[in-house]
Motif scaffolding. Structure first.
Motif, PDB file in Angstrom:
ATOM      1  N   GLN A  61       7.274   3.871  -0.012  1.00 46.94           N
ATOM      2  CA  GLN A  61       6.105   3.052   0.292  1.00 46.94           C
ATOM      3  C   GLN A  61       4.980   3.323  -0.681  1.00 46.94           C
ATOM      4  OE1 GLN A  61       4.606   3.356   4.273  1.00 46.94           O
ATOM      5  NE2 GLN A  61       2.837   2.049   3.889  1.00 46.94           N
ATOM      6  N   TRP A 113       0.661  -1.498   1.716  1.00 43.01           N
ATOM      7  CA  TRP A 113       1.042  -2.428   2.766  1.00 43.01           C
ATOM      8  C   TRP A 113       0.509  -3.820   2.453  1.00 43.01           C
ATOM      9  CZ3 TRP A 113      -3.400  -4.224   5.200  1.00 43.01           C
ATOM     10  CH2 TRP A 113      -4.515  -3.386   5.169  1.00 43.01           C
ATOM     11  N   CYS A 114       1.198  -4.801   2.991  1.00 36.80           N
ATOM     12  CA  CYS A 114       0.837  -6.193   2.730  1.00 36.80           C
ATOM     13  C   CYS A 114      -0.440  -6.557   3.490  1.00 36.80           C
ATOM     14  CB  CYS A 114       1.982  -7.109   3.150  1.00 36.80           C
ATOM     15  SG  CYS A 114       1.633  -8.868   2.951  1.00 36.80           S
ATOM     16  N   GLY A 117       0.572  -6.325   7.205  1.00 29.58           N
ATOM     17  CA  GLY A 117       0.546  -5.082   7.963  1.00 29.58           C
ATOM     18  C   GLY A 117       1.769  -4.214   7.770  1.00 29.58           C
ATOM     19  N   GLU A 118       2.818  -4.753   7.154  1.00 29.76           N
ATOM     20  CA  GLU A 118       4.033  -3.968   6.959  1.00 29.76           C
ATOM     21  C   GLU A 118       4.070  -3.351   5.554  1.00 29.76           C
ATOM     22  OE1 GLU A 118       7.661  -5.766   8.150  1.00 29.76           O
ATOM     23  OE2 GLU A 118       6.978  -6.044  10.225  1.00 29.76           O
ATOM     24  N   PRO A 119       4.760  -2.217   5.407  1.00 20.06           N
ATOM     25  CA  PRO A 119       4.761  -1.501   4.134  1.00 20.06           C
ATOM     26  C   PRO A 119       5.507  -2.240   3.033  1.00 20.06           C
ATOM     27  CG  PRO A 119       6.283  -0.471   5.674  1.00 20.06           C
ATOM     28  CD  PRO A 119       5.530  -1.499   6.443  1.00 20.06           C
ATOM     29  N   VAL A 120       5.097  -1.962   1.795  1.00 22.05           N
ATOM     30  CA  VAL A 120       5.740  -2.567   0.626  1.00 22.05           C
ATOM     31  C   VAL A 120       6.150  -1.471  -0.357  1.00 22.05           C
ATOM     32  CG1 VAL A 120       4.491  -4.757   0.824  1.00 22.05           C
ATOM     33  CG2 VAL A 120       3.524  -2.897  -0.539  1.00 22.05           C
ATOM     34  N   VAL A 146       9.680  -6.063  -0.215  1.00 25.02           N
ATOM     35  CA  VAL A 146       9.791  -5.498   1.123  1.00 25.02           C
ATOM     36  C   VAL A 146      10.340  -4.077   1.030  1.00 25.02           C
ATOM     37  CG1 VAL A 146      11.011  -5.672   3.319  1.00 25.02           C
ATOM     38  CG2 VAL A 146      10.088  -7.727   2.239  1.00 25.02           C
ATOM     39  N   SER A 164      12.659   2.100  -1.515  1.00 20.60           N
ATOM     40  CA  SER A 164      12.530   2.855  -0.267  1.00 20.60           C
ATOM     41  C   SER A 164      11.296   3.746  -0.232  1.00 20.60           C
ATOM     42  CB  SER A 164      13.778   3.719  -0.049  1.00 20.60           C
ATOM     43  OG  SER A 164      13.920   4.661  -1.096  1.00 20.60           O
ATOM     44  N   ASN A 174       4.258 -10.997  -5.812  1.00 20.65           N
ATOM     45  CA  ASN A 174       5.261 -10.903  -4.750  1.00 20.65           C
ATOM     46  C   ASN A 174       6.616 -11.347  -5.303  1.00 20.65           C
ATOM     47  OD1 ASN A 174       6.703 -10.948  -2.350  1.00 20.65           O
ATOM     48  ND2 ASN A 174       5.644 -12.724  -1.516  1.00 20.65           N
ATOM     49  N   LEU A 225       7.208 -10.854   2.457  1.00 21.59           N
ATOM     50  CA  LEU A 225       6.341  -9.778   2.905  1.00 21.59           C
ATOM     51  C   LEU A 225       5.635 -10.196   4.190  1.00 21.59           C
ATOM     52  CD1 LEU A 225       4.733  -8.685  -0.482  1.00 21.59           C
ATOM     53  CD2 LEU A 225       6.819  -7.851   0.599  1.00 21.59           C
ATOM     54  N   ILE A 226       5.318  -9.231   5.033  1.00 24.24           N
ATOM     55  CA  ILE A 226       4.667  -9.497   6.309  1.00 24.24           C
ATOM     56  C   ILE A 226       3.376  -8.690   6.374  1.00 24.24           C
ATOM     57  CG2 ILE A 226       4.881  -9.308   8.821  1.00 24.24           C
ATOM     58  CD1 ILE A 226       7.912  -9.537   8.453  1.00 24.24           C
TER      59      ILE A 226
END
Length: 263
Positions: free
Chosen positions: A241, A244-245, A212-215, A227, A239, A204, A209-210
């Motif tokens: 994807q 996801w995290c 469920g959100e894309p990375v 992120v 930009s 990381n 990072l969160i």
């Protein structure tokens, strides 16, 4: 004889790294573990790989290991070859030599003259000096469909994108498409597996990072995830994807879980 699109192996097989091809498989061959994680057969660059770091494919802007863009599409045949031939002799461009098997599992394609548009899979190649004849062996069964002529045929050669993979860089430059995450450390030039999909421990960067959100690929820390920034025109890597995290790292520059979805 038939060849499966994927091979199926047990847990732990993804951590094999060695000086010779794994199972004599071609570069880019896919392996699936029991829970569906997908890996690709790759070869490291001259720099050793770090487990949990993110790697990128050979860019192929020029042939890696040479400095000669003409190797891409503008070389003549050193000798004519008939339909069905699997051994070809190509005159290398004038500014770069080729080492033995530099092009293994890459593509040789006809760029101009009879047979143009046809491509063939390279099994191996000999070494040759710049501007001299280099021998290429195609895979059995993939012999020439149209004869090539020394006086007129132009060909190009491209390495396998999974040869000479390198760590992603700590900047906004996009060198090559994402190869995936290394599941184990690997010595320089070793053959290994790089993970393309499923859960994996990943580095990381200094962003938060969160779950469920894309990375995407970090532009701040080499080999790391960051992120996702949709529409970040200055950085395609940020930009796009790639997963996801799944578990937030305890701190920046540490490892958490990412679910890759490269394929």
């Amino acid at each position: 004889m038939s060849f499966p699109n994927y091979i199926y192996r047990k847990y732990g097989d993804e951590k094999v790294a060695q000086s010779a091809k794994i199972g004599s498989l071609p570069l880019g061959a896919r392996m699936i573990l029991p829970t569906g994680e997908v890996f690709a057969h790759a070869q490291m660059s001259a720099t050793a790989a770090v487990a949990g770091n993110l790697y990128q494919l050979n860019s192929l802007a020029v042939v890696a290991g040479t400095a000669d863009a003409d190797m891409i599409n503008n070389m003549g045949m050193a000798a004519s070859a008939a339909i069905g031939a699997t051994t070809l002799s190509v005159t290398l461009a004038g500014t770069a030599a080729a080492s033995k098997d530099l092009f293994e599992d890459g593509i040789l394609f006809v760029a101009d003259s009879a047979g143009q548009g046809l491509s063939y899979r390279i099994k191996s190649n000999g070494s040759a000096a710049a501007g001299s004849a280099c021998s290429f062996t195609l895979y059995p069964g993939d012999g020439l469909k149209v004869a090539v002529v020394a006086s007129s045929t132009k060909v190009g050669i491209r390495q396998s994108a999974f040869k000479n993979i390198t760590i992603t860089t700590a900047d906004t430059a996009t060198v090559g498409p994402v190869a995936g995450v290394m599941p184990v450390a690997a010595s320089a030039s070793f053959y290994c597996w790089v993970q393309r999909s499923g859960l994996v421990a990943g580095l990381n960067d200094n962003t938060t990072l969160i779950v469920g959100e894309p990375v995407g690929v970090s532009a701040q820390l080499a080999g790391a995830f960051g992120v996702l920034v949709p529409g970040a025109t200055a950085s395609v890597k940020r930009s796009t994807q790639i997963g996801w995290c799944a578990n937030v790292a305890a701190a920046s520059a540490k490892y958490g879980l990412v679910h890759l979805n490269l394929e």
